[in-house]
Design an enzyme around this catalytic site. Structure first.
Site, PDB file in Angstrom:
ATOM      1  N   HIS A  26       0.932  -1.151  -0.021  1.00  0.00           N
ATOM      2  CA  HIS A  26      -0.002  -0.036  -0.116  1.00  0.00           C
ATOM      3  C   HIS A  26       0.998   1.024  -0.115  1.00  0.00           C
ATOM      4  CE1 HIS A  26      -3.471   2.366   0.349  1.00  0.00           C
ATOM      5  NE2 HIS A  26      -3.958   2.354   1.455  1.00  0.00           N
ATOM      6  N   ASP A  43      -2.542  -1.354  12.107  1.00  0.00           N
ATOM      7  CA  ASP A  43      -3.430  -1.559  11.030  1.00  0.00           C
ATOM      8  C   ASP A  43      -4.273  -2.795  11.497  1.00  0.00           C
ATOM      9  OD1 ASP A  43      -4.739  -1.815   8.648  1.00  0.00           O
ATOM     10  OD2 ASP A  43      -3.402  -2.721   7.404  1.00  0.00           O
ATOM     11  N   CYS A  88      -3.351   3.880   9.801  1.00  0.00           N
ATOM     12  CA  CYS A  88      -4.017   4.090   8.268  1.00  0.00           C
ATOM     13  C   CYS A  88      -5.429   4.164   8.250  1.00  0.00           C
ATOM     14  CB  CYS A  88      -3.351   2.881   7.286  1.00  0.00           C
ATOM     15  SG  CYS A  88      -3.641   1.243   7.691  1.00  0.00           S
TER      16      CYS A  88
END
Ligand code: CP
Ligand code: NVA
Length: 302
Positions: free
Chosen positions: A127, A222, A261
């Site tokens: 990502h 995350d 995130c």
């Protein structure tokens, strides 16, 4: 030659710093860059998205371009048209493509067979747009990247992978703690170790979150269940002790910030109170997606 952005390692340290600094400039001057005038950029999403899709659409508009949102399931790709043909067709219409999908190989193939820049908006492996924006947020807070230590706690997923290669490139030290069996991708770890040797930074992969957060300037986490893994077995028991909370934060031995995130599953990878304590930073991370990606597009499409 066209440039793609499939992994954070597609950029060198100088380019990353240039993109971050220009992103900080664009944050104060949102309509000043018209690089995308007369350009049409496709946005293919095979997975859900809130931040990535909207920040790209708004960013492309602010730069004078036309964003075209393409829901993956509405294309012939969902009926088996191959990537090579799709890339060759889209190359006849579009000036660039942002794509979120499952297999990283698909994004690599799209990039190979298209004549425009391709931007990875998340795959199962990486990502990079998130890490690029996070670099910008960290630079805004600390005034630098080099020499800082980030501890990534949780699942060894696409975010962990992108941090492993991203941190050494910008001169950051990194420690990743995951439960056993949830370590980051082996090939990516090998790439990260090579980069850390090259740049003289530290890299540690461990199963001990307390060891990982020692001396950390930043703790990053995350979700424990990424998109596409929803039907896998319940991981809660194996991830016990990997929650980012007040107790873990107290083990760093220094002043530390927490980043996420998003989307967050409060009560799982992060406690509600720790999330709220660092909410301003976390939502700045989300905001900076817009500015950093505009800067990236200015770099790739000029
Ligand atoms: N962080 C991130 O990529 O969010 P979205 O899934 O909402 O795009
Ligand atoms: N690891 C998460 C990141 C979401 C932005 C996922 O892939 O779902």
């Amino acid at each position: 030659m066209k440039r793609d952005f499939l992994s954070i390692s597609d950029l060198d340290r100088g380019e990353i710093n240039e993109i971050i600094d220009y992103g900080i400039y664009l944050k104060g001057n949102p309509f000043s860059d018209r690089t995308l005038e007369k350009k049409s950029i496709g946005l293919v999403f095979m997975k859900p998205s809130t931040r990535t899709r909207i920040s790209f659409e708004v960013g492309i508009y602010q730069m004078g371009g036309q964003p075209i949102y393409i829901q993956g399931s509405s294309t012939q790709m969902s009926r088996g048209e191959d990537i090579e043909d799709t890339a060759r067709v889209l190359s006849r219409y579009l000036d660039g493509l942002v794509i979120r999908t499952y297999a990283h190989r698909e994004v690599e193939e799209l990039a190979k067979f298209s004549n425009f820049p391709v931007i990875n908006a998340l795959t199962d492996l990486h990502h990079p747009c998130q890490v690029l924006s996070d670099f910008m947020t960290i630079k805004e807070i600390f005034g630098k990247l080099e020499g800082l230590k980030i501890a990534y706690i949780g699942d060894g997923n696409n975010m962990a992978n992108s941090w492993i290669v991203g941190a050494p490139i910008v001169g950051m030290n990194i420690s990743i703690a995951t439960p056993e069996g949830y370590e980051p991708n082996g090939r990516v770890v090998a790439e990260g170790i090579k980069l850390a040797e090259l740049f003289g930074t530290e890299i540690e992969i461990t199963n001990d979150p307390i060891e990982a957060v020692k001396d950390a300037d930043i703790i990053y986490t995350d979700v424990w269940v990424s998109m596409g893994q929803e039907n896998e077995k319940d991981k809660t028991k194996e991830f016990y002790g990997f929650q980012v909370n007040r107790e873990l934060l107290s083990k760093t031995g220094r002043e530390t910030i927490v980043m996420h995130c998003l989307p967050a599953h409060k009560g799982q990878e992060i406690s509600e109170d720790t999330f709220e304590q660092f909410a301003d930073i976390i939502f700045t991370q989300a905001e900076n997606r817009l500015h950093a990606q505009k800067s990236l597009m200015s770099f790739l499409f000029k």
